[in-house]
Design a protein around this motif. Structure first.
Motif, PDB file in Angstrom:
ATOM      1  N   UNK A   1       8.666  -1.666  -0.269  1.00  0.00           N
ATOM      2  CA  UNK A   1       9.327  -0.929   0.806  1.00  0.00           C
ATOM      3  C   UNK A   1       9.132   0.575   0.643  1.00  0.00           C
ATOM      4  N   UNK A   2       9.241   1.053  -0.599  1.00  0.00           N
ATOM      5  CA  UNK A   2       9.027   2.484  -0.855  1.00  0.00           C
ATOM      6  C   UNK A   2       7.591   2.896  -0.545  1.00  0.00           C
ATOM      7  N   UNK A   3       6.637   2.058  -0.913  1.00  0.00           N
ATOM      8  CA  UNK A   3       5.228   2.367  -0.625  1.00  0.00           C
ATOM      9  C   UNK A   3       4.998   2.447   0.879  1.00  0.00           C
ATOM     10  N   UNK A   4       5.608   1.533   1.622  1.00  0.00           N
ATOM     11  CA  UNK A   4       5.474   1.568   3.081  1.00  0.00           C
ATOM     12  C   UNK A   4       6.118   2.822   3.654  1.00  0.00           C
ATOM     13  N   UNK A   5       7.296   3.173   3.157  1.00  0.00           N
ATOM     14  CA  UNK A   5       7.971   4.397   3.612  1.00  0.00           C
ATOM     15  C   UNK A   5       7.117   5.620   3.314  1.00  0.00           C
ATOM     16  N   UNK A   6       6.519   5.654   2.129  1.00  0.00           N
ATOM     17  CA  UNK A   6       5.663   6.782   1.756  1.00  0.00           C
ATOM     18  C   UNK A   6       4.446   6.866   2.665  1.00  0.00           C
ATOM     19  N   UNK A   7       3.898   5.726   3.053  1.00  0.00           N
ATOM     20  CA  UNK A   7       2.753   5.723   3.968  1.00  0.00           C
ATOM     21  C   UNK A   7       3.130   6.326   5.316  1.00  0.00           C
ATOM     22  N   UNK A   8       4.293   5.966   5.812  1.00  0.00           N
ATOM     23  CA  UNK A   8       4.740   6.508   7.098  1.00  0.00           C
ATOM     24  C   UNK A   8       5.019   8.004   6.963  1.00  0.00           C
TER      25      UNK A   8
END
Length: 169
Positions: free
Chosen positions: A118-125
């Protein structure tokens, strides 16, 4: 189980402070020992609080990323060209992360993996904030993700505060 993990860690730190530190004469070794004692005390706090913190973080991030996914999906439909491809890739990443099965709260290793995803996805956004802002017409997506990360820091603060007033190691 008695003693608890917290009690074990705290008693090791106390024993090091009471029995080992007074006999250490080398300044570097004493500093290293004090660092180890502080880390043990921090881990003692973390052992108690980490499971609940991870669950809260997973719920919070999943909620924000679900709203983000909806906004990006709408933006992809109206975007064209290269920006649409980039947003579509973000949407696909969010779809993948958000479709992972629920994790039992007592499965700490899997929960850590879930939060990392979830953190990796948030960082991508967040990394694509300019494209997201251009496509959505506002910084609401970015702001919501930053607020979620700020809430997590606030939840973790009680594990940091006890060590802020201690003397330098």
């Amino acid at each position: 189980m008695r003693p608890s993990s917290t009690e074990l860690l705290q008693s090791v730190a106390e024993a090091l402070e009471r029995q080992v530190l007074p006999s250490v004469t080398d300044k570097w070794a004493a500093s290293t020992l004090r660092s180890a004692m502080q880390l043990l005390r921090h881990v003692a706090l973390r052992v108690e609080r980490e499971p609940a913190l991870l669950c809260q973080q997973a719920v919070d991030l999943a909620s924000v990323l679900t709203r983000t996914h909806a906004e990006l999906s709408t933006a992809v439909q109206s975007a064209a060209g290269k920006s649409a491809l980039g947003l579509a890739a973000l949407c696909n990443e969010l779809t993948r992360v958000l479709s992972e099965p629920a994790v039992p709260p007592d499965d700490l290793a899997t929960m850590e993996h879930r939060v990392a995803g979830l953190l990796a996805a948030a960082e991508s956004v967040i990394a694509a904030r300019d494209a997201v802002r251009a496509a959505t017409g506002s910084s609401a997506v970015h702001d919501a993700l930053v607020e979620a990360l700020s809430r997590q820091l606030a939840r973790e603060l009680p594990m940091i505060e006890p060590f802020q007033s201690t003397p330098p190691i």
